[in-house]
Design a protein around this motif. Structure first.
Motif, short mmCIF file in Angstrom:
data_model
loop_
_atom_site.label_atom_id
_atom_site.label_comp_id
_atom_site.label_asym_id
_atom_site.label_seq_id
_atom_site.Cartn_x
_atom_site.Cartn_y
_atom_site.Cartn_z
N LEU A 51 64.39 18.40 9.31
CA LEU A 51 63.83 17.09 9.66
C LEU A 51 62.86 17.21 10.83
N ARG A 52 63.13 18.12 11.75
CA ARG A 52 62.23 18.32 12.89
C ARG A 52 60.85 18.78 12.40
N VAL A 96 66.46 7.92 9.67
CA VAL A 96 65.25 8.70 9.39
C VAL A 96 64.36 7.86 8.49
N ASP A 153 65.81 4.35 5.15
CA ASP A 153 66.15 4.91 6.45
C ASP A 153 67.56 5.50 6.52
N VAL A 188 58.18 12.06 8.67
CA VAL A 188 59.31 11.19 8.98
C VAL A 188 59.32 10.88 10.46
N THR A 189 59.96 9.78 10.78
CA THR A 189 60.23 9.42 12.17
C THR A 189 61.72 9.15 12.27
N ARG A 190 62.26 9.41 13.44
CA ARG A 190 63.69 9.14 13.67
C ARG A 190 63.79 8.01 14.68
N GLU A 211 57.49 8.23 6.43
CA GLU A 211 56.17 7.68 6.72
C GLU A 211 55.29 7.83 5.48
N GLU A 259 59.22 15.88 10.85
CA GLU A 259 58.82 14.96 11.92
C GLU A 259 57.56 15.46 12.63
N ASP A 260 57.50 16.75 12.92
CA ASP A 260 56.31 17.33 13.57
C ASP A 260 55.06 17.16 12.70
#
Length: 130
Positions: free
Chosen positions: A50-51, A70, A29, A59-61, A73, A54-55
């Motif tokens: 990262l966005r 970060v 992380d 990854v998740t923040r 997943e 994430e979309d």
């Protein structure tokens, strides 16, 4: 984004920087600053990468006081791995069948001569546009 999850993951990892962001973390992380360190780009540029990740669900923040760790997943990567593995097995089966065919062929068969290049008939192509 309306594409299926697998398409979103492959689209997100099509960019070499994003692939590196997914593959490179050596600590669990990492923060945005830690992830951005080796790149000669702004924090905003890394944040945009990262966005996209994430979309796609890669990854998740989170939030830890002032930090935004970060988290990779990994189960989403297993979706990609399963898809790739299925096609790897299919290709391996095809090559195995080809090996069987080649092994069953007699060794004394002369190879076919190379195919000759044929120039197009100018009368046939006259008046046609490519």
């Amino acid at each position: 984004m309306s594409a299926d999850p697998l398409s979103r993951v492959f689209a997100a990892t099509a960019d070499p920087t994003r692939r590196d962001l997914v593959a490179r973390p050596t600590v669990a992380d990492p923060t945005l600053t830690e992830l951005a360190e080796p790149y000669d780009v702004s924090l905003q540029a890394v944040s945009q990468h990262l966005r996209v990740l994430e979309d796609a669900g890669l990854v998740t923040r989170g939030r830890d006081a002032q930090k935004r760790p970060v988290h990779l997943e990994a189960e989403v990567l297993s979706l990609m791995t399963a898809w790739i593995e299925r096609y790897r097995r299919q290709a391996e089966e095809c090559y195995s069948r080809l090996d069987d065919v080649l092994a069953s062929m007699p060794d004394d068969v002369a190879p076919l001569p190379p195919a000759r290049a044929v120039s197009p008939n100018p009368r046939r192509t006259k008046g046609k546009q490519a």
